[in-house]
Write an enzyme that holds these catalytic residues in place. Sequence first.
Site, PDB file in Angstrom:
ATOM      1  N   SER A   1       0.810  -1.205   0.000  1.00 25.07           N
ATOM      2  CA  SER A   1       0.000   0.000   0.000  1.00 25.07           C
ATOM      3  C   SER A   1       0.852   1.267   0.000  1.00 25.07           C
ATOM      4  O   SER A   1       1.491   1.588  -0.987  1.00 25.07           O
ATOM      5  CB  SER A   1      -0.945  -0.052   1.203  1.00 25.07           C
TER       6      SER A   1
ATOM      7  N   ASP B   1      10.261   5.672 -10.074  1.00 27.01           N
ATOM      8  CA  ASP B   1       9.911   6.373 -11.308  1.00 27.01           C
ATOM      9  C   ASP B   1      10.779   7.615 -11.515  1.00 27.01           C
ATOM     10  O   ASP B   1      11.137   7.946 -12.656  1.00 27.01           O
ATOM     11  CB  ASP B   1       8.426   6.751 -11.301  1.00 27.01           C
TER      12      ASP B   1
ATOM     13  N   LYS C   1      -0.898  -4.109  -3.311  1.00 27.14           N
ATOM     14  CA  LYS C   1      -2.181  -3.511  -2.922  1.00 27.14           C
ATOM     15  C   LYS C   1      -2.234  -2.086  -3.461  1.00 27.14           C
ATOM     16  O   LYS C   1      -1.531  -1.209  -2.969  1.00 27.14           O
ATOM     17  CB  LYS C   1      -2.346  -3.511  -1.411  1.00 27.14           C
TER      18      LYS C   1
END
Length: 758
Positions: A511, A522, A537
């Site tokens: 999560s 990224d 998740k």
Amino acid sequence: MNTIIDYMKRNYKILLAVVCLSVTLFAFKMNSGNENDADPDKDKLLLELLTFVLEKGHYSPAVIDDAFSKGVYKDFIQALDPSKRFFLQSDIDEFAKYETDLDDQLINKDLTFFNLAYDRLMQRMEEGKLIYKSVLSKPFDYTIDESFNTDYEKAPYAKTSAELKDKWRKQIKLSTLSSLVDRMEMQDNKNKTGVDKSVKEPVVQVKEGEQFDQSYYDKTKNTAVETGKTKTFVELEKETRESSAKSLDEYFGFIKDLDRNDWFSVYINSITARFDPHTNYLAPEEKERFDVSISGKLEGIGARLQKKNDYTEISELISGGPAWRGKQLESGDLIMKVAQGDKEPVDVVGMRLDDVVKKIKGPKGTEVRLTVKKVDGTITVISIIRDIVEIEETYAKSSIVNKNGLKYGVIYLPKFYIDFENKDGRDAGKDIAIEVDRLKKAGVNGIVLDVRDDGGGSLSTVVDIAGLFIEDGPIVQIKSAGKNKEVLYDRDKKIEWDGPLVIMVNSFSASASEILAAAIQDYKRGIIIGSKQTYGKGTVQNVIDLNQFVRSSSVGDLGALKTTTQKFYRINGGSTQLEGVSSDIVMPDRYAYLKMGERDVENAMPWDKIDQADYKVWTKNSNFNQAITNSKNRIAQNQQFQLVEDNAKWIDSRSEENVYSLNIDKFKLAQTEIEGKAKKYKPILDYKNELKFTSLPSEQEIMAKDAALKEKRERWHEALSKDIYVEEALNVLDDLQAKGIVKKAIPVKFKKDKLAKS
């Protein structure tokens, strides 16, 4: 593994407005009475509320049809009797006629099936008590050639009471047999060496379905020395039955503490699970525990309690709490009575643990008086003024380590905590900023941020933490059902740390942890190192207090609903749902092949993708790719990592073996063979990385006054010194160093020693 976000407050108000349009549905007066008594009106109200809120507020509401009904039926029966030792096949046959009716019963607020299953379970549990007491009343015959299969999912239900009793017998026999073999081994070790080997290597009592990682008794011996006395096989066998009886007494004592409301919560969660795995009903006590979990603090005396037969025992004092400061209450004390200030004390012997906790907890500044039986047998009254108690294990902590002439910082974040009720309270974002600042002042050359086993928490804290390491830009994208995406940004151009950064993850990083790792990856701001992929998740939950929809207070506390309202996406557009975050550097993991991620959970939401956000990749890591290559080469050549990989494959192969012999000779032979193979992997646990970890000066000052904190930190530092994963993360920081940073030369002999051990 839940992401709970204060960002949701705006969307929550929209949902609230929708629900309030129908608030008159729930505004009738309820029957009053004991909250533990059956209250059909309250149960029906709860079902009506849940159904309505889920249909209006869930990201992707499930269709309530026969397929839905079958799922609820399967989950509920499995939750009531997971090991199939209570219900008979005749019970299941009787229940089965409701398998496709539960959708209609839910719509009509019909409790027929729940009442039937609950009443039958209570009956079968009472029968189970008689069975285990009867089974343990006489010695087991371990010479019989029989076996027991612990794969309960595939096992059939017992057809008769006699067959059920035999299942209990075999199940208990397996437990006592493993315990008996342990006791024989321990005494045999003493007999051979005069030293109990278990002092050096804790003996793990094996439960059903678990594997064995220890040496077992030489079958040529049947007596040994323990505490100066030789015990016969008969005496040891009796001890194991007595121990098993005590464990089962405690289990049924726990079951006795559960009331009808608790079992109804199980039924409700069988319904909510059909929407997705992270939509749950939180009963009042569970909601309170959830709030403590997400904030890391509570109002009370600062003690952990556990049930011990009919008594409530102090299991631990929380460091810094009022009970700890008072120095009168101790671990092992038994609570007999509880009084609010100068009021009449209430006898709590035999009371449910949750009810005892309710009486002890209370607002800051109020007094509670505990009548306790001390460990020495004396009885005394202890007065404690309640206060805010911070659960230290919840919060971020950091350590420093010197390696190759450079200094590095390691920050461990157990969860993304926040205090929703107090904007000035502690939260993970502010605390990580403090730890980074302290590490900078200590002169570190790189930082490892460890979010292994971090199941998530507040999304706003993720944005704050990621923002510490970039100038500004998007961190995560959010999408609600039928709405355009929304992007959450770090808008502060200040960078708290622009040096080398490594994020450590594993398959239990979920999560919010995955949002952080994905953003750092990224941006190419840091290197992600750990398991092949994180948990997976990618959904957002919102907690809705159900009490606000009811005008009458006589209904009692209805609890809350945690429901999935949104999905989040990486800034590159991909979802972390099911796929998780793939590590830049994959390190072998002992549990890599076991099914433990979101992708292995029934009814999980699907993976998808949206447009990427506008962001700029970090360009200040000139040797970023080389550091990844160097690490992969080290791991591939490291014998310790190769051993971990081999162990992972062995554990996976063992996970399918569920049949155990109940003949003592065959049992010991099988375990000896397993132990022979397991010994190969013992160096995994014995590994030491030869690094010394210490607390920062600010924490050392506190530790000097707090022995409990000092002990906890020393245990953590010791664990770090045995952690090959942390060691490799620090190696990566070495490789990320700018060319101007001069590392201390390592003697050739030391290099050879390290290679020999790796």
